[in-house]
Design a protein around this motif. Structure first.
Motif, PDB file in Angstrom:
ATOM      1  N   GLU A   5       0.841  -1.202   0.000  1.00 34.46           N
ATOM      2  CA  GLU A   5       0.000   0.000   0.000  1.00 34.46           C
ATOM      3  C   GLU A   5       0.872   1.246   0.000  1.00 34.46           C
ATOM      4  O   GLU A   5       0.664   2.165  -0.793  1.00 34.46           O
ATOM      5  CB  GLU A   5      -0.936  -0.010   1.202  1.00 34.46           C
ATOM      6  CG  GLU A   5      -1.903   1.159   1.189  1.00 34.46           C
ATOM      7  CD  GLU A   5      -2.894   1.073   2.337  1.00 34.46           C
ATOM      8  OE1 GLU A   5      -3.238   2.150   2.852  1.00 34.46           O
ATOM      9  OE2 GLU A   5      -3.305  -0.037   2.702  1.00 34.46           O
ATOM     10  N   HIS A   6       1.854   1.270   0.884  1.00 37.57           N
ATOM     11  CA  HIS A   6       2.765   2.425   0.938  1.00 37.57           C
ATOM     12  C   HIS A   6       3.562   2.534  -0.360  1.00 37.57           C
ATOM     13  O   HIS A   6       3.728   3.630  -0.906  1.00 37.57           O
ATOM     14  CB  HIS A   6       3.700   2.317   2.144  1.00 37.57           C
ATOM     15  CG  HIS A   6       4.630   3.478   2.256  1.00 37.57           C
ATOM     16  ND1 HIS A   6       4.208   4.740   2.630  1.00 37.57           N
ATOM     17  CD2 HIS A   6       5.960   3.571   2.014  1.00 37.57           C
ATOM     18  CE1 HIS A   6       5.234   5.565   2.627  1.00 37.57           C
ATOM     19  NE2 HIS A   6       6.314   4.888   2.252  1.00 37.57           N
ATOM     20  N   ALA A   7       4.029   1.398  -0.870  1.00 32.92           N
ATOM     21  CA  ALA A   7       4.834   1.399  -2.089  1.00 32.92           C
ATOM     22  C   ALA A   7       4.042   1.919  -3.290  1.00 32.92           C
ATOM     23  O   ALA A   7       4.581   2.647  -4.125  1.00 32.92           O
ATOM     24  CB  ALA A   7       5.359  -0.006  -2.359  1.00 32.92           C
ATOM     25  N   MET A   8       2.756   1.569  -3.380  1.00 33.27           N
ATOM     26  CA  MET A   8       1.927   2.064  -4.487  1.00 33.27           C
ATOM     27  C   MET A   8       1.805   3.581  -4.440  1.00 33.27           C
ATOM     28  O   MET A   8       1.941   4.251  -5.462  1.00 33.27           O
ATOM     29  CB  MET A   8       0.524   1.455  -4.425  1.00 33.27           C
ATOM     30  CG  MET A   8       0.428   0.029  -4.860  1.00 33.27           C
ATOM     31  SD  MET A   8      -1.289  -0.552  -4.895  1.00 33.27           S
ATOM     32  CE  MET A   8      -1.755  -0.520  -3.171  1.00 33.27           C
ATOM     33  N   HIS A   9       1.538   4.108  -3.256  1.00 35.98           N
ATOM     34  CA  HIS A   9       1.406   5.557  -3.123  1.00 35.98           C
ATOM     35  C   HIS A   9       2.727   6.254  -3.429  1.00 35.98           C
ATOM     36  O   HIS A   9       2.744   7.277  -4.120  1.00 35.98           O
ATOM     37  CB  HIS A   9       0.888   5.926  -1.724  1.00 35.98           C
ATOM     38  CG  HIS A   9      -0.558   5.609  -1.550  1.00 35.98           C
ATOM     39  ND1 HIS A   9      -1.561   6.433  -2.023  1.00 35.98           N
ATOM     40  CD2 HIS A   9      -1.181   4.552  -0.984  1.00 35.98           C
ATOM     41  CE1 HIS A   9      -2.732   5.907  -1.741  1.00 35.98           C
ATOM     42  NE2 HIS A   9      -2.536   4.761  -1.126  1.00 35.98           N
ATOM     43  N   ARG A  23      14.315   2.829   1.064  1.00 37.31           N
ATOM     44  CA  ARG A  23      13.286   3.854   1.288  1.00 37.31           C
ATOM     45  C   ARG A  23      12.076   3.263   2.011  1.00 37.31           C
ATOM     46  O   ARG A  23      11.547   3.855   2.950  1.00 37.31           O
ATOM     47  CB  ARG A  23      12.875   4.474  -0.051  1.00 37.31           C
ATOM     48  CG  ARG A  23      11.699   5.424   0.007  1.00 37.31           C
ATOM     49  CD  ARG A  23      12.075   6.753   0.675  1.00 37.31           C
ATOM     50  NE  ARG A  23      10.934   7.604   0.870  1.00 37.31           N
ATOM     51  CZ  ARG A  23      10.507   8.505  -0.008  1.00 37.31           C
ATOM     52  NH1 ARG A  23      11.135   8.678  -1.149  1.00 37.31           N
ATOM     53  NH2 ARG A  23       9.446   9.239   0.266  1.00 37.31           N
ATOM     54  N   LEU A  24      11.621   2.107   1.559  1.00 36.14           N
ATOM     55  CA  LEU A  24      10.478   1.466   2.213  1.00 36.14           C
ATOM     56  C   LEU A  24      10.799   1.102   3.656  1.00 36.14           C
ATOM     57  O   LEU A  24       9.979   1.309   4.554  1.00 36.14           O
ATOM     58  CB  LEU A  24      10.046   0.213   1.446  1.00 36.14           C
ATOM     59  CG  LEU A  24       9.304   0.437   0.133  1.00 36.14           C
ATOM     60  CD1 LEU A  24       9.038  -0.890  -0.561  1.00 36.14           C
ATOM     61  CD2 LEU A  24       8.009   1.193   0.361  1.00 36.14           C
ATOM     62  N   ALA A  25      11.987   0.558   3.877  1.00 35.82           N
ATOM     63  CA  ALA A  25      12.385   0.174   5.232  1.00 35.82           C
ATOM     64  C   ALA A  25      12.397   1.392   6.144  1.00 35.82           C
ATOM     65  O   ALA A  25      11.875   1.348   7.268  1.00 35.82           O
ATOM     66  CB  ALA A  25      13.758  -0.497   5.206  1.00 35.82           C
ATOM     67  N   ILE A  30      10.846  -0.833   9.175  1.00 39.41           N
ATOM     68  CA  ILE A  30      11.094  -2.273   9.148  1.00 39.41           C
ATOM     69  C   ILE A  30      12.493  -2.515   8.572  1.00 39.41           C
ATOM     70  O   ILE A  30      13.119  -1.599   8.034  1.00 39.41           O
ATOM     71  CB  ILE A  30      10.018  -3.024   8.328  1.00 39.41           C
ATOM     72  CG1 ILE A  30       9.895  -2.448   6.919  1.00 39.41           C
ATOM     73  CG2 ILE A  30       8.684  -2.978   9.020  1.00 39.41           C
ATOM     74  CD1 ILE A  30       8.856  -3.131   6.060  1.00 39.41           C
ATOM     75  N   SER A  31      12.951  -3.746   8.648  1.00 41.84           N
ATOM     76  CA  SER A  31      14.315  -4.032   8.186  1.00 41.84           C
ATOM     77  C   SER A  31      14.365  -4.184   6.670  1.00 41.84           C
ATOM     78  O   SER A  31      13.468  -4.767   6.050  1.00 41.84           O
ATOM     79  CB  SER A  31      14.857  -5.289   8.857  1.00 41.84           C
ATOM     80  OG  SER A  31      14.326  -6.449   8.257  1.00 41.84           O
ATOM     81  N   LYS A  32      15.446  -3.663   6.113  1.00 44.48           N
ATOM     82  CA  LYS A  32      15.672  -3.780   4.677  1.00 44.48           C
ATOM     83  C   LYS A  32      15.829  -5.259   4.297  1.00 44.48           C
ATOM     84  O   LYS A  32      15.302  -5.703   3.278  1.00 44.48           O
ATOM     85  CB  LYS A  32      16.921  -2.980   4.301  1.00 44.48           C
ATOM     86  CG  LYS A  32      17.232  -2.943   2.839  1.00 44.48           C
ATOM     87  CD  LYS A  32      18.436  -2.042   2.591  1.00 44.48           C
ATOM     88  CE  LYS A  32      18.892  -2.134   1.154  1.00 44.48           C
ATOM     89  NZ  LYS A  32      20.055  -1.293   0.893  1.00 44.48           N
TER      90      LYS A  32
END
Length: 189
Positions: A5-9, A23-25, A30-32
């Motif tokens: 969800e976060h990645a889509m936005h 970036r997502l981590a 959360i851990s890479k």
């Protein structure tokens, strides 16, 4: 899944290439390594993002129009929902951004975007053809031309809103769709 969800936005704003494990981590705390264990490669992550975005599009646009009666009412409902969908992601239409980013880049990510775009085209064309068969559109309606006109209104609204800051863009697109899908009174003759 919270990650997708976060990645889509994020991808709707910064592009699919702008989404990284790091970036997502950082954004999600959360851990890479955990992300890399889930997706293995950046391409796998991008494909998962596209699949999730396709699910959002199907739910927000295609399925949400199923309540409407077959033919022109369902076609109108789908286009209205498509215009509403432009509000779902912070960066506007996910697939418009992704298509521009990957149009000239062959590979699995390009193919996944193309597959999603083709599915939207096929669904829209099927609904146009049904409305024509039901006599709700003129029998000589050029299906491909009408698709391009309707899709063009959606794309123009996305562009005008995202790039030009036009707050009235979605309403203008709705007006175009309503005008184009208003059946002439002489159809029954």
């Amino acid at each position: 899944m919270r990650i997708l969800e976060h990645a889509m936005h994020l991808a709707s704003v910064e592009g699919l290439d702008g989404v990284s494990f790091g970036r997502l981590a950082e954004d999600l705390g959360i851990s890479k390594g955990g992300l890399q264990a889930l997706f293995r490669s950046k391409q796998d992550l991008q494909l998962a993002i596209i699949a999730a975005a396709r699910g959002v599009f199907n739910q927000q646009v295609v399925v949400s129009a199923e309540h409407a009666e077959d033919g022109l009412p369902r076609l109108r409902a789908m286009l209205e929902a498509w215009i509403d969908y432009l509000d779902f992601f912070e960066g506007g239409c996910f697939f418009t951004a992704a298509a521009l980013e990957f149009a000239g880049r062959p590979g699995a990510v390009h193919d996944a975007i193309l597959d999603a775009a083709s599915a939207a085209y096929q669904t829209t064309v099927a609904r146009i053809n049904l409305a024509r068969r039901l006599g709700e559109l003129p029998s000589d309606t050029d299906t491909d031309q009408l698709f391009l006109e309707l899709h063009g209104a959606v794309l123009a609204a996305n562009h005008a809103r995202q790039l030009l800051g036009r707050t009235d863009a979605l309403d203008l697109a709705r007006s175009v769709v309503r005008a184009r899908l208003h059946p002439p009174h002489h159809l029954s003759t």
